[in-house]
Design an enzyme around this catalytic site. Structure first.
Site, mmCIF file in Angstrom:
data_model
loop_
_atom_site.group_PDB
_atom_site.id
_atom_site.type_symbol
_atom_site.label_atom_id
_atom_site.label_comp_id
_atom_site.label_asym_id
_atom_site.label_seq_id
_atom_site.Cartn_x
_atom_site.Cartn_y
_atom_site.Cartn_z
ATOM 1 N N ASN A 138 -6.269 -2.840 6.310
ATOM 2 C CA ASN A 138 -6.513 -3.124 7.728
ATOM 3 C C ASN A 138 -7.816 -2.494 8.212
ATOM 4 O OD1 ASN A 138 -4.334 -4.764 8.087
ATOM 5 N ND2 ASN A 138 -3.003 -3.194 8.956
ATOM 6 N N GLU A 144 0.870 -1.182 0.000
ATOM 7 C CA GLU A 144 0.000 0.000 0.000
ATOM 8 C C GLU A 144 0.903 1.227 0.000
ATOM 9 O OE1 GLU A 144 -4.196 -1.127 2.207
ATOM 10 O OE2 GLU A 144 -2.502 -0.680 3.491
#
Ligand code: 3HC
Ligand code: NAI
Length: 697
Positions: free
Chosen positions: A477, A439
């Site tokens: 997440n 990411e």
């Protein structure tokens, strides 16, 4: 003749060269061109036809962009049969990647030659289909049943040398495909070699197809195409004629073409390529990165250093003291030895990486020359800010300062430096030298060339890089927290963690959420829950059973016990009996009367939580497009590829049905099940998530 296939006569040979960059996919123009080329060669009285590809490859397969649209004649199986049936000698010269329909055209030719670097395979199962132009009928005749089943059901390509060994090709030669193809064709003509159609070759002895089917089905973890491919191969033995076998194969191919799995896998194929193409970066030049600093040599720092070393970067790793430095070196060397075992590096490369390319230090002054630093110290804002202030003091101007934080605010970290434009999040996944996802977290002041550098680094490290904005947990997440909470609530309300894990593995995940939590370490979630507790909304339901496990010192696999109990040397674990007691206590404390959940209900709630949070992440602009979320879940969280990702799954179910379910769940817990505004908007407008992928180019 079409422009895609150029026809040329060289003496007795009609040369058909494919000119359809980048990969000579067999689009309608190509198929028409090949058919017209064969017909013209016959009319003109040529004695042989040579087929090869200009540019980087022989045909890399059918044109995937045509999938799902009406088929236009000549369709590939008919074309292949026509090529094979011509009275002329047909030779294919292969280079690059002869894949799928490409290899099927080559198998319809009478002779095949390849350059040493060529690769060939039938990867159709990865796209949710099977070879649909005779591949399952011709390959067993030429390569034997075991090799054919292996190639067709795994989709793995083989090298030219291997192909020669297996009889898939007749010769390997150095040179351009045109040169070697012409020389071979001339030789065959001079020798008076006969036509050699594969369809007339005898079939080898069959195998137990039912047994093979069951094994392949189990291996596919819910993916259908590899098992269906076994049935297509089986048809070669059961069909009334060769052409009947091709017809049966095509029928199965067309059935798979209609499936959700085919749509999911094609979505994954194109999204994987689209995800790192950002329009705002096309004109931006990334900074050069030849050397990398890493702060902290724990699980993540060591993994990040390993992936950097494996891609040829030099690494300076800074740890706190000599003991921690020695432990970091051990971890990196252990990782690299694993790479040696798997044949990714040789002994000499390993030594050069550990001796020459890697420096482990305890002084930040050693970072003065590096081009980029990735911080991977403890997940604590005060520690991170201290580290970034030190980096600011020691790194050269223009060096990129990155954090691998899982959840923390990159803007706050950047504010600890005098150069927030050079600060970015580079969120690797554990183990960082294995997991494909990166990411690239863009903070408010991150400069475009720093973002471009993050993507360039990802490419160099062979990662799938996805742009994320700043929020608690970034794309992955944050979404994971949401579906994990849905799972926790179901457990509190009466579902067993093991039932949930089973439902999710049956859906296609490699592991269920509770087994994953055990693997990652239950202490991570425990720390995050404690961190959030002071600011938690009082309306939020909170489960206690995971905390009870942690309070007892059970952190999952690393302590031998978590939701499962693990025995040394054994794979997987068995249910930890204490968990049921903790759950009961939690239910008693919170006055919850447990109820039972059907597998269908579990799947739906889990997926609705995932989709709803994903829609919030896209709606808020944290992820640019639905496909960005899909790729994060696919490459970082083991989401089954054949569903394409959670938002592709949502499109396939229908966003309206998902919103209905969320509204129904909201009657039980209105705080957790607040519908994402973007989901409501799409349903109101009668659109799907994929429409948004097409809007942002
Ligand atoms: N059809 C249409 N476009 C294709 C394509 C195909 N078969 N294969 C690749 N492309 C496109 C890619 O989307 C990409 O487009 P972009 O530049 O707009 O993003 C471009 O070609 C270059 O591809 P890559 O970036 O993947 O280039 P690489 O050099 O990394 O890889 C490759 C080349 C190994 C050929 C890889 O693209 C690949 O694996 N392609 C798919 C091959 C395949 O699955 N073939 C079977 C098709 S199904 C079939 O043949 C059915 C038949 O049995 C009837
Ligand atoms: P870890 O505890 O294994 O390693 C941290 C390392 O940092 C230790 O070796 C410690 O000695 C070192 N360290 C601490 N302070 C330091 C300092 N001031 N200077 C130099 N070294 C220092 O932790 P882990 O799991 O590697 O996590 C590191 C970071 O990566 C955290 O921010 C975490 O949230 C993030 N992360 C963790 C993932 C995981 O699965 N473990 C996945 C993705 C990100």
């Amino acid at each position: 003749m079409t422009e895609a296939i150029v026809y040329e006569r060289i003496g007795d040979i009609a040369v058909l060269s494919a000119q359809n960059p980048p990969v000579n996919a067999l689009s309608i123009d190509m198929r028409r061109g090949l058919l017209a080329g064969i017909e013209r060669a016959e009319e003109e009285g040529a004695r042989a036809v040579l087929i090869y590809g200009e540019g980087r490859t022989y045909f890399a397969g059918a044109d995937i962009r045509e999938f799902g649209k009406p088929m236009v004649a000549p369709v590939l199986p008919d074309l292949c049969n026509r090529i094979e049936a011509t009275k002329l000698i047909v030779v294919s010269a292969l280079h690059g990647t002869a894949l799928g329909g490409g290899l099927e055209v080559a198998l319809s030719s009478h002779y095949r030659i390849a350059v040493p670097g060529a690769k060939m395979g039938l990867p159709e199962v990865h796209l949710g289909v099977i070879p649909g132009a005779g591949g399952t009928q011709r390959l067993p005749r030429i390569a034997g049943i075991d090799a054919a089943l292996e190639m067709i059901t795994t989709g793995r390509p083989i090298s030219a040398a291997d192909a020669l060994n297996k009889g898939v090709i007749d010769r390997v030669a150095e040179g351009s495909p045109r040169e070697i193809g012409l020389a071979y064709t001339r030789e065959l003509l001079e020798q008076g070699a006969p036509r050699r159609p594969v369809c007339y070759m005898p079939l080898p002895d069959p195998v137990d197809f039912d047994d093979t089917y069951e094994k392949v089905l189990a291996r596919g973890r819910g993916q259908l195409s590899p098992a269906i491919a076994v049935r297509a191969v089986q048809a070669a033995w059961e069909a009334e004629s060769f052409l009947d076998g091709v017809r049966q194969e095509r029928e199965l191919f067309m059935q798979l073409m209609e499936t959700d799995q085919r749509q999911g896998l094609i979505h994954a194929f194109f999204s994987e390529r689209a995800v790192s193409k950002l329009p705002e970066l096309t004109e931006v030049t990334p900074r050069d990165i030849a050397s990398m600093g890493v702060i902290g040599g724990g699980t993540m720092g060591a993994g990040i250093a390993t992936t950097a070393l494996l891609s040829g970067l030099s690494v300076v790793l800074v740890e706190r003291d000599d003991d921690a430095s020695a432990a970091a070196r051990d971890r990196i060397e252990g990782n690299l030895k694993g790479a040696l075992k798997r044949g990714k590096v040789d002994q000499a490369q390993l030594e050069s990486m550990t001796v020459e390319a890697l420096t482990i230090a305890t002084d930040y002054a050693d970072l003065s020359e590096v081009d980029l630093v990735v911080e991977a110290v403890f997940e604590d804002m005060a520690v991170k800010r201290e580290v970034f202030a030190a980096l600011d003091a020691h790194c050269r101007p223009g060096a990129i300062l990155a954090s691998n934080t899982s959840y923390l605010d990159i803007n706050e970290i950047a504010a600890a430096t005098s150069r927030p434009q050079d600060v970015i999040g580079l969120h690797f996944f554990s183990p960082a030298h294995v997991m494909k996802l990166l990411e690239v977290v863009v903070a408010d002041q991150t400069a475009p060339e720093v973002v471009a550098s993050g993507f360039a680094l990802g490419k160099r490290l062979k990662k799938i890089s996805v742009r994320s904005g700043v929020c608690d947990g970034f794309i992955g997440n944050r979404i994971m927290n949401s579906y994990r909470r849905a799972a926790d609530y179901m457990v509190l309300d009466g579902a067993s963690p093991y039932q949930i894990d089973k439902v999710m593995t049956e859906f296609g995940f490699a592991m269920g959420p509770f087994a994953v939590a055990d693997l990652a370490g239950l202490d991570i979630g425990w720390a995050a829950r404690k961190r959030r507790a002071p600011t938690r909304n009082p309306r939020e339901r909170v489960v206690q059973f995971s905390d009870m496990l942690c309070e007892g010192g059970d952190f999952g696999q690393k302590t031998g016990k978590g939701f499962y109990a693990y025995e040394a040397g054994k794979r997987g674990g068995s249910a930890n009996p204490q968990v049921a007691e903790y759950i009961k206590r939690d239910q008693r404390d919170q006055s919850v009367t447990p109820k039972s959940f059907s597998n269908e209900d579990i799947l739906r709630r889990y997926m609705c939580a995932m989709v709803n949070e994903a829609a919030k992440v896209v709606g808020e602009g944290v992820a640019r497009r639905p496909l960005d979320v899909d790729m994060v879940l696919l490459f970082g969280y083991g989401f089954p590829r054949f569903w394409g990702g959670p938002l592709k799954w949502a499109d396939l179910q229908g966003p309206a049905a998902i919103l209905d379910d969320i509204r129904r769940y909201a009657k039980e817990d209105a705080f957790f099940w607040r519908p994402a505004p973007l989901l409501e908007q799409l349903v109101n407008e009668g659109r799907i998530f994929d429409d948004l992928n097409r809007e942002v180019t």
